[in-house]
Design an enzyme around this catalytic site. Sequence first.
Site, short mmCIF file in Angstrom:
data_model
loop_
_atom_site.label_atom_id
_atom_site.label_comp_id
_atom_site.label_asym_id
_atom_site.label_seq_id
_atom_site.Cartn_x
_atom_site.Cartn_y
_atom_site.Cartn_z
CG PHE A 12 20.97 1.20 19.88
CD1 PHE A 12 21.91 0.68 19.02
CD2 PHE A 12 20.10 0.33 20.54
CE1 PHE A 12 22.00 -0.70 18.80
CE2 PHE A 12 20.18 -1.04 20.33
CZ PHE A 12 21.14 -1.55 19.45
N GLY A 13 19.19 2.45 17.13
CA GLY A 13 18.00 1.88 16.53
C GLY A 13 18.02 0.36 16.60
CD GLU A 88 10.95 5.69 17.98
OE1 GLU A 88 10.50 4.80 18.73
OE2 GLU A 88 11.09 5.55 16.77
#
Length: 243
Positions: A12-13, A88
């Site tokens: 999920f972005g 990330e």
Amino acid sequence: MDSRETRSLWVFGYGSLCWHPGFQFGASTVGYIRHYVRRFWQGNSTHRGTVTKPGRVATLVEEPNGATWGVAYELTGEAALSYLETREVSLGGYTTNVVTFFPRDASLNPFPVLLYIATPSSREWAGSAPLHEIATQITQCSGPSGHNVEYLLRLAQFMREKVPEGYDEHLATLETLVRLRIKENNLCLKALMGDGPTEPQAAAAAAAAAANIRQEPQPQEERRDTFQFSTKLPPKKLRCLNV
């Protein structure tokens, strides 16, 4: 969504992954997750700031009645996950979680997605601050991936144009304040925004996310002042969303 796709690993972005995923993906679809809200409470010294002058980027904060809209991407191959872990976790200071994603398309069932999130225990955690202070910090910071202003404004533009139902007061207020700072300080917006996503691949990827269709990977020119160049990934592995 068929059973084959729901067995895939999805991510999920909700921040820069919305407009610059940077990896090869299969299907993509717009939607939201529940019980979280987007906040610019994560510091950043590797992408949009430096050790001596860290920027601020998005994370999610738990809120019982909250919801955050963004884009879910189907990961294809090990390279995509490795890229995300570097971008990330190793560089961004985020940790991972798994949550339920609710597609905008009502004909699709909810499914689990991988979530990258920063918490108060994250090494670059910046925490809450008055929005006018966050806006000033964003206006003053830049790093290897570009200016902090670009990160904020491209995300705000993506949400406004591609996900209008996902209005985010925190994001919208920051955009207004940052644009005011730019005007007050007579800064060049074009210089702050950099080169941006490339065309025509960017437009195709954005349309794919909005329409929930599968895209074949396309070659793309690397931008040498961004993270996508520093990771040394082949150009064919890089994907962008148009904003």
